[in-house]
Write an enzyme that holds these catalytic residues in place. Structure first.
Site, PDB file in Angstrom:
ATOM      1  N   LYS A 172       0.552  -1.238   0.205  1.00  0.00           N
ATOM      2  CA  LYS A 172       0.057  -0.316  -0.160  1.00  0.00           C
ATOM      3  C   LYS A 172       1.012   1.357  -0.310  1.00  0.00           C
ATOM      4  CE  LYS A 172      -3.466   2.627   0.310  1.00  0.00           C
ATOM      5  NZ  LYS A 172      -3.662   3.146   1.978  1.00  0.00           N
ATOM      6  N   LYS A 241       1.064  11.390   6.029  1.00  0.00           N
ATOM      7  CA  LYS A 241       1.001  10.757   6.711  1.00  0.00           C
ATOM      8  C   LYS A 241       2.408   9.326   5.614  1.00  0.00           C
ATOM      9  CE  LYS A 241      -1.559   8.268   7.654  1.00  0.00           C
ATOM     10  NZ  LYS A 241      -1.928   6.668   7.281  1.00  0.00           N
TER      11      LYS A 241
END
Length: 298
Positions: A172, A241
């Site tokens: 991911k 992030k």
């Protein structure tokens, strides 16, 4: 449909839509979120409210979570009053993007208690969450995956990445880095073209028929930047992030990320300028300011 009762923790833009799809598929779902309004919206659709992550795990067989940061995932999964303290749930499925280290930490704590975890981060945005067309990357015990797969397929297409905790998280992070990098460099290219007098819509049309096409030129820029909405639906702070996690994990593995570091800097500037709650496509606004042009059309 499985006869197992499902728990869902984290009812933000992604989580609320995924939980709703599970309800629509006929599953019994117990939900929890800090937002009372978010819980109430799912209860109105048939969900059962729980007051804590622990209560969710006390009342369900499998707990799924969609949460914003690694620290929140850690607290919800293995912190005080968290999922691990629940007495019934035997499996924890983390749909968040947390990075492999937190996934490993959570998996180790659950394994010590004789329970299992799956990291299953998703890609496809709020549209994919609503339509059930997400890409779901999964890692965890292969022998238990067959039981979990039909549940996850309500949310999208699954890809088993391996048994080692965190492997799906690495997948991911790699995907998200590429997605954000495409947005940054495509914004720069569009700004250059506009400054030279080219029409941004024409540029996207040409690029998408050529070798430069990517997710930004196909969707984010024509649908969310050129019209001036900057409303793709994913926050700049969360994008920062994710890129930061990727660059940091790569550094820990000894993999240099020169371009990745530059992408992180661009998202950091955008977050500082427009705020972490701004849409991630606001990075195009950063490029516009620096270039002295507007990619968006009036």
């Amino acid at each position: 449909m499985t006869d197992q009762v499902l728990g869902f923790i984290g009812l933000g833009q992604m989580g609320s839509r995924m939980a709703a799809r599970l309800l629509e598929a006929g599953h019994s779902v117990v939900v929890h979120d800090r937002s009372e309004a978010a819980v109430a919206a799912l209860v109105a659709k048939g969900a059962i409210a729980a007051a804590s992550a622990r209560e969710v795990a006390d009342r369900t067989d499998i707990v799924l979570a969609s949460l914003p940061t690694p620290a929140v995932v850690r607290a919800v999964a293995i912190g005080p009053d968290g999922v691990l303290e629940g007495q019934r749930a035997r499996r924890f499925v983390d749909l968040s993007t947390t990075g492999p280290r937190v996934a490993g930490e959570v998996a180790a704590a659950f394994a010590e208690a004789g329970r299992s975890t799956f990291d299953a981060p998703v890609s496809g945005g709020i549209g994919g969450a609503a339509k059930g067309s997400l890409a779901i990357m999964v890692s965890g015990p292969r022998g238990e995956y067959d039981t979990l797969e039909p549940i996850l397929q309500v949310l999208g297409r699954t890809f088993f990445c391996g048994e080692k905790p965190g492997q799906a998280q690495v997948m991911k992070l790699c995907n998200n880095l590429l997605s954000v990098a495409a947005l940054v460099v495509s914004s720069e290219a569009l700004a250059m073209g506009v400054k030279a007098g080219l029409d941004p819509e024409l540029m996207c049309e040409v690029i998408n028929a050529s070798s430069g096409r990517n997710s930004a030129t196909q969707e984010k820029i024509p649908r969310h930047v050129i019209p001036g909405g900057f409303d793709f639906g994913f926050a700049t702070g969360l994008s920062l992030k994710d890129v930061g996690l990727c660059v940091d994990e790569a550094g820990a593995m000894g993999v240099p990320m020169i371009v990745g570091s530059a992408v992180r800097q661009m998202m950091a500037v955008t977050s500082a300028t427009f705020g972490p709650d701004s849409d991630m496509t606001a990075v195009a606004r950063t490029v516009e300011q620096w270039a002295g042009v507007e990619i968006r059309k009036p």
